[in-house]
Design a protein around this motif. Structure first.
Motif, PDB file in Angstrom:
ATOM      1  N   GLY A   1       5.033  -8.463  -3.491  1.00  0.00           N
ATOM      2  CA  GLY A   1       3.931  -7.511  -3.475  1.00  0.00           C
ATOM      3  C   GLY A   1       3.400  -7.197  -4.849  1.00  0.00           C
ATOM      4  N   ARG A   2       4.174  -7.500  -5.880  1.00  0.00           N
ATOM      5  CA  ARG A   2       3.740  -7.328  -7.267  1.00  0.00           C
ATOM      6  C   ARG A   2       3.074  -8.593  -7.799  1.00  0.00           C
ATOM      7  NH1 ARG A   2       4.595  -1.981  -8.372  1.00  0.00           N
ATOM      8  NH2 ARG A   2       6.756  -1.340  -8.693  1.00  0.00           N
ATOM      9  N   SER A   3       3.699  -9.746  -7.497  1.00  0.00           N
ATOM     10  CA  SER A   3       3.332 -11.000  -8.155  1.00  0.00           C
ATOM     11  C   SER A   3       2.349 -11.848  -7.363  1.00  0.00           C
ATOM     12  CB  SER A   3       4.600 -11.835  -8.389  1.00  0.00           C
ATOM     13  OG  SER A   3       5.161 -12.239  -7.145  1.00  0.00           O
ATOM     14  N   GLY A   4       2.139 -11.501  -6.084  1.00  0.00           N
ATOM     15  CA  GLY A   4       1.322 -12.351  -5.232  1.00  0.00           C
ATOM     16  C   GLY A   4       2.143 -13.343  -4.445  1.00  0.00           C
ATOM     17  N   GLY A   5       3.425 -13.444  -4.725  1.00  0.00           N
ATOM     18  CA  GLY A   5       4.321 -14.262  -3.918  1.00  0.00           C
ATOM     19  C   GLY A   5       4.419 -15.698  -4.357  1.00  0.00           C
ATOM     20  N   LEU A   6       5.507 -16.047  -5.037  1.00  0.00           N
ATOM     21  CA  LEU A   6       5.749 -17.434  -5.443  1.00  0.00           C
ATOM     22  C   LEU A   6       6.441 -18.214  -4.335  1.00  0.00           C
ATOM     23  CD1 LEU A   6       6.927 -16.826  -9.117  1.00  0.00           C
ATOM     24  CD2 LEU A   6       4.687 -17.606  -8.336  1.00  0.00           C
ATOM     25  N   LEU A   7       7.326 -17.548  -3.604  1.00  0.00           N
ATOM     26  CA  LEU A   7       8.047 -18.202  -2.515  1.00  0.00           C
ATOM     27  C   LEU A   7       7.393 -17.934  -1.167  1.00  0.00           C
ATOM     28  CD1 LEU A   7      11.725 -17.390  -3.530  1.00  0.00           C
ATOM     29  CD2 LEU A   7      10.527 -19.555  -3.819  1.00  0.00           C
TER      30      LEU A   7
ATOM     31  N   TYR B   1       3.114 -12.361   4.057  1.00  0.00           N
ATOM     32  CA  TYR B   1       4.239 -11.548   3.584  1.00  0.00           C
ATOM     33  C   TYR B   1       3.878 -10.815   2.295  1.00  0.00           C
ATOM     34  CZ  TYR B   1       8.928 -10.288   1.991  1.00  0.00           C
ATOM     35  OH  TYR B   1      10.029  -9.587   1.554  1.00  0.00           O
ATOM     36  N   ALA B   2       3.331 -11.533   1.316  1.00  0.00           N
ATOM     37  CA  ALA B   2       3.022 -10.926   0.018  1.00  0.00           C
ATOM     38  C   ALA B   2       2.039  -9.771   0.166  1.00  0.00           C
ATOM     39  CB  ALA B   2       2.474 -11.978  -0.942  1.00  0.00           C
ATOM     40  N   SER B   3       1.003  -9.974   0.955  1.00  0.00           N
ATOM     41  CA  SER B   3      -0.003  -8.915   1.108  1.00  0.00           C
ATOM     42  C   SER B   3       0.537  -7.739   1.909  1.00  0.00           C
ATOM     43  CB  SER B   3      -1.273  -9.471   1.755  1.00  0.00           C
ATOM     44  OG  SER B   3      -1.020 -10.007   3.033  1.00  0.00           O
ATOM     45  N   SER B   4       1.411  -8.003   2.882  1.00  0.00           N
ATOM     46  CA  SER B   4       1.999  -6.892   3.635  1.00  0.00           C
ATOM     47  C   SER B   4       2.865  -6.027   2.731  1.00  0.00           C
ATOM     48  CB  SER B   4       2.811  -7.417   4.831  1.00  0.00           C
ATOM     49  OG  SER B   4       4.023  -8.030   4.426  1.00  0.00           O
ATOM     50  N   LYS B   5       3.576  -6.652   1.799  1.00  0.00           N
ATOM     51  CA  LYS B   5       4.428  -5.886   0.890  1.00  0.00           C
ATOM     52  C   LYS B   5       3.604  -5.170  -0.180  1.00  0.00           C
ATOM     53  CE  LYS B   5       8.533  -6.573   2.623  1.00  0.00           C
ATOM     54  NZ  LYS B   5       9.328  -5.430   3.115  1.00  0.00           N
ATOM     55  N   GLY B   6       2.523  -5.798  -0.639  1.00  0.00           N
ATOM     56  CA  GLY B   6       1.633  -5.104  -1.565  1.00  0.00           C
ATOM     57  C   GLY B   6       1.034  -3.864  -0.913  1.00  0.00           C
ATOM     58  N   ALA B   7       0.650  -3.979   0.348  1.00  0.00           N
ATOM     59  CA  ALA B   7       0.122  -2.832   1.081  1.00  0.00           C
ATOM     60  C   ALA B   7       1.192  -1.759   1.262  1.00  0.00           C
ATOM     61  CB  ALA B   7      -0.409  -3.286   2.436  1.00  0.00           C
ATOM     62  N   LEU B   8       2.439  -2.181   1.460  1.00  0.00           N
ATOM     63  CA  LEU B   8       3.525  -1.216   1.609  1.00  0.00           C
ATOM     64  C   LEU B   8       3.721  -0.409   0.328  1.00  0.00           C
ATOM     65  CD1 LEU B   8       5.692  -0.554   3.887  1.00  0.00           C
ATOM     66  CD2 LEU B   8       7.300  -1.731   2.396  1.00  0.00           C
ATOM     67  N   HIS B   9       3.576  -1.058  -0.823  1.00  0.00           N
ATOM     68  CA  HIS B   9       3.671  -0.330  -2.096  1.00  0.00           C
ATOM     69  C   HIS B   9       2.597   0.754  -2.175  1.00  0.00           C
ATOM     70  CE1 HIS B   9       5.601  -4.110  -4.162  1.00  0.00           C
ATOM     71  NE2 HIS B   9       6.357  -3.603  -3.204  1.00  0.00           N
ATOM     72  N   THR B  10       1.389   0.425  -1.745  1.00  0.00           N
ATOM     73  CA  THR B  10       0.304   1.406  -1.731  1.00  0.00           C
ATOM     74  C   THR B  10       0.620   2.529  -0.749  1.00  0.00           C
ATOM     75  OG1 THR B  10      -1.328  -0.265  -2.325  1.00  0.00           O
ATOM     76  CG2 THR B  10      -2.159   1.740  -1.314  1.00  0.00           C
ATOM     77  N   LEU B  11       1.201   2.181   0.390  1.00  0.00           N
ATOM     78  CA  LEU B  11       1.575   3.188   1.376  1.00  0.00           C
ATOM     79  C   LEU B  11       2.580   4.177   0.798  1.00  0.00           C
ATOM     80  CD1 LEU B  11       1.606   4.267   4.303  1.00  0.00           C
ATOM     81  CD2 LEU B  11       3.434   2.623   4.771  1.00  0.00           C
ATOM     82  N   VAL B  12       3.536   3.690   0.010  1.00  0.00           N
ATOM     83  CA  VAL B  12       4.510   4.582  -0.626  1.00  0.00           C
ATOM     84  C   VAL B  12       3.794   5.659  -1.425  1.00  0.00           C
ATOM     85  CG1 VAL B  12       6.249   4.712  -2.469  1.00  0.00           C
ATOM     86  CG2 VAL B  12       6.437   2.950  -0.717  1.00  0.00           C
ATOM     87  N   ARG B  13       2.822   5.246  -2.214  1.00  0.00           N
ATOM     88  CA  ARG B  13       2.101   6.212  -3.051  1.00  0.00           C
ATOM     89  C   ARG B  13       1.251   7.157  -2.199  1.00  0.00           C
ATOM     90  NH1 ARG B  13       1.631   1.167  -5.824  1.00  0.00           N
ATOM     91  NH2 ARG B  13       3.081   1.103  -7.577  1.00  0.00           N
TER      92      ARG B  13
END
Length: 247
Positions: free
Chosen positions: A148-154, A159-171
């Motif tokens: 979610g930080r890096s855009g997802g190398l693996l 998955y990457a965008s769902s986790k980036g959105a989750l970080h925003t949800l935390v805030r």
């Protein structure tokens, strides 16, 4: 010493959703700190509950919970009642590379990833937060990802965008909960030796620490965020990635 540092969870009710991988060591740590546990996974984790109950002598309940189902999340929240802390580690990592973007299979995968990785945790956190606000106390911890930080190398885009959105949800949640005595935080683990990565080849030379994280190393941070020791942390997404990325 744990009481001195403010990390005792004596008699606290801690709900841990997603017991596989990182969730189980989270449960172990919270049990050692004296918490009463509510464990949930897609299939009720009865074996984990029995092991922890026998090993630490703490109260442990096990529930089945489909994070992709709105009705199931509502039912779970109603069943467990008030909790002092909620730790959500449940997530899926699909094999996106096998799917043609825009195909019906890709669309189905996208919907499933977002339901489990984002919509379910969002609803669960909001329902728990409402009750915590009424009581003027509580901790919520959501598991994000380095992806979610890096855009997802693996990982792929889903998955990457769902986790980036989750970080925003935390805030977003933290901004609304902090003035009511409720803290919402997250953490962003790097590549961790869990079953989720069983099909992935990770080049550990690209990780400054030179190795994968062990689940316990991530769980320790999650348990800290769920404890009274993190009382002045609101809206943080803590990087736990062996130096691979800094926010």
């Amino acid at each position: 010493m744990s009481d001195l540092m403010g990390i005792s969870m004596e008699s606290s009710r801690v709900a841990i959703v997603g017991v596989g991988g990182i969730g189980e060591p989270c449960a172990d740590i919270c049990a050692q700190l004296g918490a009463h546990l509510i464990l949930a996974d897609r299939a009720a984790p009865q074996a984990s509950a029995a092991r922890i109950r026998g090993q630490y002598g703490t109260q442990v309940d096990a529930h089945a919970l489909d994070m992709g189902s709105v009705e199931d999340v509502k039912r779970f929240c109603s069943a467990i009642g008030d909790v002092d802390a909620l730790i959500v580690t449940a997530a899926i990592l699909p094999e996106e590379r096998e799917l043609e973007p825009g195909s019906p299979e890709w669309e189905d995968s996208f919907q499933r990833v977002y339901n489990i990785n984002l919509r379910g945790p969002m609803l669960l956190a909001q329902l728990a937060m409402q009750k915590m606000i009424e009581r003027k106390t509580g901790r919520i911890v959501l598991l994000g990802s380095l992806a979610g930080r890096s855009g997802g190398l693996l990982s792929g885009a889903q998955y990457a965008s769902s986790k980036g959105a989750l970080h925003t949800l935390v805030r977003w949640l933290a901004l609304r909960a902090a003035s009511h005595g409720v803290s919402v935080n997250g953490l962003a683990p790097g590549a961790t030796a869990t079953p989720m990565l069983h099909n992935e080849v990770v080049d550990t030379r690209k990780i400054p620490a030179g190795r994968l994280a062990q689940p316990l190393e991530i769980a320790r941070v999650a348990a800290f965020l769920a404890s009274p020791a993190a009382s002045y942390m609101h809206g943080a997404v803590v990087d736990v990635n062996g130096g691979a990325c800094f926010s």
